[in-house]
Design a protein around this motif. Structure first.
Motif, PDB file in Angstrom:
ATOM      1  N   VAL A 106       0.840  -1.206   0.000  1.00 34.43           N
ATOM      2  CA  VAL A 106       0.000   0.000   0.000  1.00 34.43           C
ATOM      3  C   VAL A 106       0.872   1.252   0.000  1.00 34.43           C
ATOM      4  O   VAL A 106       0.574   2.221  -0.716  1.00 34.43           O
ATOM      5  CB  VAL A 106      -0.958  -0.015   1.211  1.00 34.43           C
ATOM      6  N   LEU A 134      -3.887  -3.489  -6.333  1.00 37.39           N
ATOM      7  CA  LEU A 134      -4.097  -3.974  -4.969  1.00 37.39           C
ATOM      8  C   LEU A 134      -5.148  -5.079  -4.933  1.00 37.39           C
ATOM      9  O   LEU A 134      -5.027  -6.043  -4.155  1.00 37.39           O
ATOM     10  CB  LEU A 134      -4.506  -2.816  -4.046  1.00 37.39           C
ATOM     11  N   VAL A 147      -8.806   3.096   0.315  1.00 32.85           N
ATOM     12  CA  VAL A 147      -7.384   3.337   0.597  1.00 32.85           C
ATOM     13  C   VAL A 147      -6.780   4.266  -0.449  1.00 32.85           C
ATOM     14  O   VAL A 147      -6.060   5.222  -0.128  1.00 32.85           O
ATOM     15  CB  VAL A 147      -6.611   2.000   0.657  1.00 32.85           C
ATOM     16  N   CYS A 148      -7.083   3.998  -1.720  1.00 35.00           N
ATOM     17  CA  CYS A 148      -6.503   4.819  -2.794  1.00 35.00           C
ATOM     18  C   CYS A 148      -7.113   6.219  -2.834  1.00 35.00           C
ATOM     19  O   CYS A 148      -6.429   7.182  -3.196  1.00 35.00           O
ATOM     20  CB  CYS A 148      -6.664   4.113  -4.137  1.00 35.00           C
ATOM     21  N   THR A 202      -5.209  -0.510   6.129  1.00 36.00           N
ATOM     22  CA  THR A 202      -4.867  -1.776   5.478  1.00 36.00           C
ATOM     23  C   THR A 202      -4.937  -2.942   6.456  1.00 36.00           C
ATOM     24  O   THR A 202      -5.532  -3.983   6.177  1.00 36.00           O
ATOM     25  CB  THR A 202      -3.453  -1.697   4.871  1.00 36.00           C
TER      26      THR A 202
END
Length: 517
Positions: A106, A134, A147-148, A202
């Motif tokens: 990540v 991912l 997350v992105c 994560t």
């Protein structure tokens, strides 16, 4: 405060919020209607002549086409060239062969590579590409998307080769180097914090997420190696290179340190996988990075570090006057010194080195332009709207009303204006065009630094990026989650809230400490 004029002035803004955030009307159509509304209201409510209103709108459209659209097309073109040549596949393979630990991946993909893609291409590539990888590596699609989205915040200030900052400087008339430097200062703490948040998201175990050999060190390095170069680059070179240099330094340092901390089992596993695949030669690795290396070199050698080259290229320009009313500013077309020209040249040379014919590259260019038709309409409309509102005095009225209502408290909410701007437009650049002048007018009314509040608009836009309907749509498209936009928005909302709250504190407290307020 003229209440009627204030109400009329905010109608286009309210329309954009409702049409995009509530009614979910297409961005190009919504902004086009907003543009038309601004013209009508400027004539009816602000006694702006028809000719002045139309020419102000044309002034904005030309500014949108050059340099904003030009840079966006060039930046996406270099990415598409790398995909067509296979260079992007090589880059992906190089990065994903380093470790199996999802926390490290990540940091490399969402933070480092995402920052690099944002710096070069923007336009959602920093969300779409890392999220897709991912998922292939085993992360759940919703987590990968969120997350992105969170990672695609702080680095966006200097994305698309500094386009948001250079555009903000143009629409506000502020010095671009000083403005970029203050943006980097305001973002420093957030650049340090976001990698820690990404690791916790994560692993999902709070502070226990940092258990394991080298995780805490690598997370700290991810922030430092991105944030520190940004400070120095903005100070001495300007806004074009900070995210490019920061992301490259970050990626290199992460690769070196993660390799050092990788377990023997991981190294053995990676070696076994390499044996199953055709090895990538050093020449192929270099070739994959050539277009981006050329961008880096061209921008450095045409920067103010080399005044002879910089001045020679900058002298080749054309100035137009479309709007001739009060406070009219010329529209400058910098033919050779524009980042768009440098990226386009890098794409063509790099594509040729990677084995693409000019016919193939032209085909990629035409498909890139077709891909951006709706974006072109959106950006032209929003910049045209901003110019009409600015020249007619609508933004001045909104600024005075906000200052009157909030008084000395206004600097605290100034980043929230940036959040609102990017939620409306989906673009840091457009958010700066929409509200940059408002921030400067508010600063003048409060007798505080216009640079500091304009910078606050930019960093506020980085927070709103994770809630932008446009960005979320890109995330859902890349992760196969169409129809799950509401779920992703709900999960991203708490992160936007703490990010924005911290930013408001930083702008106000740091502004007081540095005597900007």
């Amino acid at each position: 405060m003229d209440i009627l004029k204030t109400v009329l002035a905010i109608i286009p803004i309210v329309w954009l919020i409702l049409s995009l955030g509530v009614f979910r009307i297409r961005g190009d159509l919504s902004c086009l209607i907003g543009f038309a509304l601004s013209i009508i209201l400027s004539i009816v409510g602000f006694h702006f002549s028809f000719s002045n209103s139309i020419t102000a709108g044309i002034d904005g459209i030309i500014m949108a086409l050059w340099p904003i659209i030009y840079v966006i097309i060039s930046a996406l073109f270099i990415y598409n060239i790398s995909r067509k040549s296979g260079g992007m596949d090589t880059i992906m393979s190089m990065l994903t062969s380093i470790t199996k630990d999802m926390r490290f991946l990540v940091l490399i993909l969402a933070w480092g590579l995402g920052g690099f893609l944002e710096a070069i291409a923007g336009f959602g590539t920093a969300v779409a590409i890392p999220a897709s990888i991912l998922i292939m590596l085993g992360m759940s699609p919703i987590k990968a998307a969120v997350v992105c989205l969170v990672a695609n915040t702080a680095p966006t200030a200097f994305g698309a080769v500094g386009l948001p900052v250079t555009t903000l400087a143009k629409v506000t008339g502020l010095g671009v180097t000083e403005l970029g430097y203050l943006i980097a200062i305001q973002l420093f703490v957030l650049m340090m914090i976001v990698p820690f948040v990404l690791v916790m998201m994560t692993e999902g175990k709070g502070l226990k997420s940092f258990k394991g050999k080298g995780v805490l060190v690598c997370t700290l390095v991810a922030g430092l190696t991105f944030a520190v170069p940004e400070i120095f680059i903005t100070k001495y070179l300007g806004p074009e290179l900070p995210s490019i240099v920061g992301s490259i330094v970050c990626l290199l340092c992460l690769v070196i340190i993660i390799k050092k901390y990788s377990s023997k089992e991981e190294v053995a596993s990676a070696s076994a996988e390499k044996d199953d695949k055709a090895p990538i030669s050093t020449a192929d690795k270099i070739k994959a990075w050539v277009p981006f290396i050329l961008v880096f070199c061209f921008i450095i050698f045409t920067s103010s570090m080399f005044p002879a080259i910089h001045n020679a290229l900058a002298s080749v320009k054309t100035s137009f006057h479309f709007y001739n009313g009060a406070n009219a500013k010329p529209v400058d077309i910098d033919w050779l010194s524009s980042p768009g020209t440098l990226i386009l040249l890098s794409s063509i040379i790099g594509g040729a080195i990677q084995g693409l014919s000019f016919k193939e590259m032209f085909s990629v260019l035409t498909s890139t332009i077709k891909q951006l038709v709706k974006t072109i309409i959106t950006v032209c409309s929003i910049v045209g709207l901003s110019k009409v509102m600015g020249y007619s005095g609508m933004i001045d009225v909104v600024a005075v009303s906000l200052v009157t209502l909030t008084g000395a408290f206004y600097p605290v909410i100034s980043p929230i204006i940036g959040v609102l701007g990017i939620f409306i437009t989906g673009s840091d650049t457009s958010a700066n065009v929409l509200f940059g002048e408002l921030q400067v007018q508010a600063a003048h009314a409060l007798k505080v630094s216009p640079y500091w509040l304009a910078a606050a608009n930019m960093v506020g836009a980085t927070a709103g990026k994770m809630l932008s309907p446009q960005n979320i749509a890109i995330a859902t498209g890349a992760t196969g989650l169409e129809g799950k936009e509401g779920v992703i928005l709900k999960k991203a909302l708490p992160h936007c809230a703490w990010y924005t709250a911290l930013l408001c504190v930083i702008v106000f407290v740091l502004g007081k400490m540095l005597s900007f307020l």
